[in-house]
Design an enzyme around this catalytic site. Structure first.
Site, mmCIF file in Angstrom:
data_model
loop_
_atom_site.group_PDB
_atom_site.id
_atom_site.type_symbol
_atom_site.label_atom_id
_atom_site.label_comp_id
_atom_site.label_asym_id
_atom_site.label_seq_id
_atom_site.Cartn_x
_atom_site.Cartn_y
_atom_site.Cartn_z
ATOM 1 N N LYS A 121 1.119 -0.842 0.128
ATOM 2 C CA LYS A 121 -0.052 -0.133 0.451
ATOM 3 C C LYS A 121 0.472 1.315 0.028
ATOM 4 O O LYS A 121 2.065 0.990 0.348
ATOM 5 C CB LYS A 121 -0.534 0.029 1.866
ATOM 6 C CG LYS A 121 -2.282 0.796 0.969
ATOM 7 C CD LYS A 121 -3.131 0.299 0.171
ATOM 8 C CE LYS A 121 -4.208 0.863 0.670
ATOM 9 N NZ LYS A 121 -5.401 -0.351 -0.360
ATOM 10 N N ASP B 97 -6.532 4.475 -4.886
ATOM 11 C CA ASP B 97 -7.525 4.369 -3.667
ATOM 12 C C ASP B 97 -8.204 5.383 -3.100
ATOM 13 O O ASP B 97 -7.913 6.021 -4.105
ATOM 14 C CB ASP B 97 -6.231 3.747 -2.313
ATOM 15 C CG ASP B 97 -6.920 2.921 -0.958
ATOM 16 O OD1 ASP B 97 -7.225 1.826 -1.494
ATOM 17 O OD2 ASP B 97 -6.866 3.690 -0.003
HETATM 18 N N1 GLU Z 1 -7.074 0.449 -3.477
HETATM 19 C C1 GLU Z 1 -7.815 -1.207 -3.240
HETATM 20 C C2 GLU Z 1 -8.132 -1.986 -2.499
HETATM 21 O O1 GLU Z 1 -8.235 -1.980 -0.977
HETATM 22 C C3 GLU Z 1 -7.567 -1.580 -5.030
HETATM 23 C C4 GLU Z 1 -6.248 -2.646 -4.960
HETATM 24 C C5 GLU Z 1 -5.463 -3.006 -5.283
HETATM 25 O O2 GLU Z 1 -6.182 -2.982 -6.688
HETATM 26 O O3 GLU Z 1 -4.054 -3.814 -5.981
HETATM 27 O O4 GLU Z 1 -8.359 -2.887 -2.285
#
Ligand code: GLU
Length: 429
Positions: A119, A159
């Site tokens: 993240k 995100d």
């Molecule tokens: N930000 C989204 C999550 O928290 C998607 C992450 C992604 O697709 O890599 O799942």
């Protein structure tokens, strides 16, 4: 010999309920203990692989330079490249990003896609920044991380407060350095640049597929099911819209400023359109206004918190009045609240399953980019449904088999998969 697992568990007892990394760790510890995870693997898996902190100088429109702080935490690579979004927010913290990166690892494992977890976050207030400033911020952040990201290393995605445009800038910056176009370096890109059809709607659609399965356990049909959604963005807004289209009675939705409630059901497309035009729900006709706290306490069949962390805590869990809790957000419920919800008999679809639709279609996007061959939206949605339904069934099976609540079962499933792969690979020294 000291038992590190027990030491850690003591450390978290009575700790800050709202620290997301502690919340994640508490669930991890509980599931690891129930699985009988050996101490060595426990020590490896409970910490991130890499925490990167960068200082990002950006020339503002005024001509002055401001230095922003950014993070990328790569939690785990045992099952494949790290994967996860990047959020822009004034209050994002390293502990939050650490928790979110771990949740990505467990989420990918729950739906069995071959990724680890990561993240990113930048402390900034995108609402106060121009498009040019955001572009310069994104490109410089990307260049700071250039050695750590890539289709086989770590694949960012949108995100909170980041979107397809942000991903296009990251892809372009990375590609300029690579001297050729590398579209698989990010997911959630514009479709024209190698994005996947259905990716934008995927998290909300995943919530819908989980809710479709959960209501069967209560012998409910969509038309007889009332739904309250906290949030109206990419997860909550689209989730509410898709549930409305399937016949669910969506009785409340909200944005950051509060929510609108009508027990007879809302015209969701109209509410969302109003919000788009007016940038606020204030003044929307024929509804009661509720703040985001009161909204969570409305009586309903399905409550879907689709906004942010720590919405259901020891303070309000007792007043939650739903049959099913569908966690579209990451970490909306604290561990103390988990206990209360369990005692109340609320069926929880834990975040690491309920919001996994997004990363599942991110995986499909990455696969399509690498094949150079793109699927129809129907194909993407059908594959998503198959994955979500199979994972939902596996989760219920695991909960029954281990006689645990669904959140613990989800962590057990995920940890078991990551532990197996870690053990098979062994520790390189
Ligand atoms: N930000 C989204 C999550 O928290 C998607 C992450 C992604 O697709 O890599 O799942």
């Amino acid at each position: 010999m000291a038992n590190p697992m027990a030491d850690e568990m003591r450390r978290f007892k009575g700790s800050d309920e709202k620290n997301p990394f502690e919340a994640m760790s508490e669930r991890f510890d509980r599931a690891a203990l129930l699985l009988g995870l050996d101490e060595d693997l426990y020590a490896v898996m409970r910490v991130p692989s890499r925490e990167i902190k960068v200082y990002i100088p950006v020339t503002l429109d005024t001509g002055h330079i401001q230095v922003f702080e950014g993070f990328r935490v790569q939690h785990n690579f045992a099952r494949g490249p790290a994967k996860g979004g990047i959020r822009y927010a004034p209050d994002v913290t390293l502990d939050e990003v650490k928790a979110l990166s771990a949740w990505m690892t467990w989420k990918c494992a729950v739906v069995n896609v071959p990724f680890g977890g990561a993240k990113g976050g930048i402390i900034c207030d995108p609402a106060q920044m121009s498009l040019g400033e955001l572009e310069r911020l994104t490109r410089r952040y990307t260049s700071e991380l250039i050695d750590f990201i890539g289709p086989d290393k770590d694949v960012p995605a949108p995100d909170m407060n980041t979107n397809e445009q942000t991903m296009a800038w990251i892809m372009d910056t990375y590609s300029m350095h690579a001297r050729h176009t590398v579209n698989a370096v990010v997911t959630g890109k514009p479709v024209a640049l190698g994005g996947s059809l259905g990716r934008r709607e995927a998290t909300g659609r995943g919530v819908l597929f989980c809710v479709n399965e959960a209501i069967k356990r209560f012998n409910l049909k969509p038309e007889e099911t009332t739904v309250v959604v906290q949030g109206s963005g990419n997860v909550g807004g689209i989730g509410a819209l898709l549930m409305h289209e399937q016949g669910y009675k969506v009785i409340a939705v909200s944005d950051v400023g509060g929510g609108v409630y009508n027990p007879k059901g809302l015209d969701v497309p109209d509410v969302l359109n109003y919000l788009k035009v007016n940038k606020s729900l204030d003044g929307y006709p024929n509804v009661d206004f509720v703040d985001n706290k009161a909204l969570l306490e409305l009586e309903c069949d399905v409550l879907a918190p689709c906004a942010t962390e720590n919405q259901i805590t020891s303070e309000n869990a007792d007043r939650i009045r739903c049959k099913i809790l569908a966690e579209g957000a990451n970490g909306p419920t604290t561990p103390k609240a988990d206990k209360i919800l369990h005692e109340k008999g609320i069926f929880v679809i834990p975040d690491i399953l309920a919001n996994a639709g997004g990363v599942t279609v991110s995986y499909f996007e990455w696969v399509q980019d690498r094949m150079g061959y793109f699927w129809s939206e129907d194909e993407v949605n059908a594959r998503l449904e198959a994955k979500m339904v199979a994972s939902f069934d596996e989760l219920c099976f695991a909960a029954e088999k281990h006689d645990v609540d669904t959140r613990t079962a989800a962590y057990m499933m995920a940890i078991d998969r990551v532990a197996y792969d870690t053990r098979m690979r062994g520790i390189y020294a």
